[in-house]
Design a protein around this motif. Sequence first.
Motif, short mmCIF file in Angstrom:
data_model
loop_
_atom_site.label_atom_id
_atom_site.label_comp_id
_atom_site.label_asym_id
_atom_site.label_seq_id
_atom_site.Cartn_x
_atom_site.Cartn_y
_atom_site.Cartn_z
N GLY A 76 33.71 67.13 53.25
CA GLY A 76 33.79 65.57 53.02
C GLY A 76 35.47 64.95 52.78
N ARG A 77 35.71 64.05 52.22
CA ARG A 77 36.86 63.46 52.22
C ARG A 77 37.67 64.10 51.14
NH1 ARG A 77 35.76 57.16 52.19
NH2 ARG A 77 34.41 57.89 50.73
N CYS A 78 39.14 64.08 51.25
CA CYS A 78 39.95 64.71 50.08
C CYS A 78 40.22 63.44 49.35
CB CYS A 78 41.10 65.07 50.86
SG CYS A 78 42.53 65.57 49.86
N ARG A 79 39.79 63.63 48.20
CA ARG A 79 39.88 62.41 47.28
C ARG A 79 40.30 62.75 45.70
NH1 ARG A 79 34.87 58.50 47.17
NH2 ARG A 79 36.41 56.90 47.25
N TYR A 80 41.02 61.94 45.17
CA TYR A 80 41.48 62.20 43.65
C TYR A 80 40.71 61.06 42.91
CZ TYR A 80 44.09 62.48 39.36
OH TYR A 80 44.32 62.55 38.06
N GLY A 81 39.69 61.46 42.33
CA GLY A 81 38.75 60.47 41.63
C GLY A 81 38.22 59.48 42.57
N THR A 83 40.02 57.57 44.81
CA THR A 83 40.96 57.32 45.61
C THR A 83 41.26 58.15 46.94
OG1 THR A 83 42.49 56.31 43.67
CG2 THR A 83 43.60 56.93 45.91
N ASP A 84 41.16 57.71 48.13
CA ASP A 84 41.18 58.50 49.14
C ASP A 84 42.50 58.95 49.54
OD1 ASP A 84 38.41 58.32 49.94
OD2 ASP A 84 38.80 56.24 51.07
N HIS A 191 48.00 65.88 40.30
CA HIS A 191 47.88 64.75 39.65
C HIS A 191 48.95 63.80 39.71
CE1 HIS A 191 44.96 66.35 37.04
NE2 HIS A 191 45.46 67.08 36.31
N SER A 192 50.08 64.34 40.37
CA SER A 192 51.19 63.33 40.95
C SER A 192 50.58 62.35 42.22
CB SER A 192 52.21 64.13 41.38
OG SER A 192 52.12 64.89 42.70
N ARG A 207 50.41 58.97 49.28
CA ARG A 207 48.77 59.32 49.28
C ARG A 207 48.11 59.26 50.41
NH1 ARG A 207 49.53 57.09 43.98
NH2 ARG A 207 49.63 54.80 44.63
N THR A 208 48.69 58.64 51.55
CA THR A 208 47.83 58.67 52.57
C THR A 208 49.11 58.69 54.10
OG1 THR A 208 48.14 56.18 52.82
CG2 THR A 208 46.26 57.23 52.14
N ASN A 209 50.31 58.46 53.88
CA ASN A 209 51.19 58.96 54.72
C ASN A 209 52.18 59.98 54.68
OD1 ASN A 209 50.24 56.47 55.89
ND2 ASN A 209 51.79 55.22 54.67
#
Length: 298
Positions: A76-81, A83-84, A191-192, A207-209
Motif C-alpha cells: 500500500g502507501r507509505c504512511r506515518y499514522g 499522514t502520507d 518519528h522525525s 515528508r513528500t519532497n
Amino acid sequence: MRCVVWVLYMIAILSGVKDHFGLSYSISMVDILPHQIALLQYDSRPLSDYWLSSALWNNYYAKIHGHVFLYYSLAGRCRYGDTDLADAWCKVKAMLQAHEEHPDIKVFIYMDSDAVISQGFKDRSLNDLLQIVQNKLDWDPSEKPMMFNQDGPCWWCNLIQKVGYETCLNAGTVLWYRHHYSEEILNQWWHSTMDSYADNPLKRKFRTNWPWEQDRQMAIYHRSPEHIQIASQPDSAQLVPKKGMRVIDGWCLSHLPGWGCFISHHCANPASKQKLRELYNVPKEFSTSSVNGLPFQV
C-alpha cells in the motif's frame, strides 16, 4: 601456570580489555559470526529492472559468505499514522521492522535499491569489512552503534554546508550494531517524519519532497551525534578524493561506482542505474527464481 595465563588472556578478551588484534573494544567485530550479519534492502516497486539486479547480486553475495539477505517491499502507501509520506521514507520503517523481526542479527547493513557490493570486493566477506571498519575508525560499537555514511564531493554537500550543517551525509547506506542506542536512533528517525517544516534549515517539505529521509538524517546527526559513527572520513566534512582523481583517498564504505568503495551506489543518474543492471549478473542458480517470495511487507 600456562593454564592460568590462558584463562587470564581469555578473560581480558571477553571483558573487552583486549580483542584479537590487541585493540581495546567492549565489542569486537572479530567475534561476529557470518550468519549474524544481514544485508537489508527496500523498494516500493515490484521487483524488476535495476533494483532486481541489485537485489539478486546482493542476495548472491550474502549467500556465498553465509550472511543473511533481507528484502522489504511496500504494502500500500507509505504512511506515518494518517499522514502520507514519500515511498522512500518507508526504508526507515523497513530498518526498524528488520531490527525487530530478526533478533538473531547483530549487525545490519542497509543499502538503497541502486546500491551493490562492489565487484572488486565480492570475495571479501562482511566480517572482513567490519574488521577493517573497526580498525580504520577505531570504532567502538558499544558507544556508537549507529554508522551514517558520508557523501561528497557534490552539489548536495555544498548546499548543506551553506545552511550550517558541518557533515554531509548520504542515507543510501546505513550500518548499525544491535544496541538500544541504535534502536533509539532508528525510532527517532522514523518519528522525525512529523518534525516541523519551520525548523528545517533546508526549507524543504521533506515528508513528500526530496531529500525525504536524508533531510531528517542530517538533522538527527547534527542535533545529537554522540552515538553515531561517521564513515569513512569522520574528520572531514565530506569524502575527500585523491588529488586530481575521482577515487577516495584511503578506504571508504560507500560512494559512487568507480571510487574504490566497498559498496557502489549507482545514484547519480538513470544511466548509472542501467549500468548496474548491465554489470551485475549472477550465476543461473541465483537468478530470479531464487528470490521468489523473498520480499517482506512493510
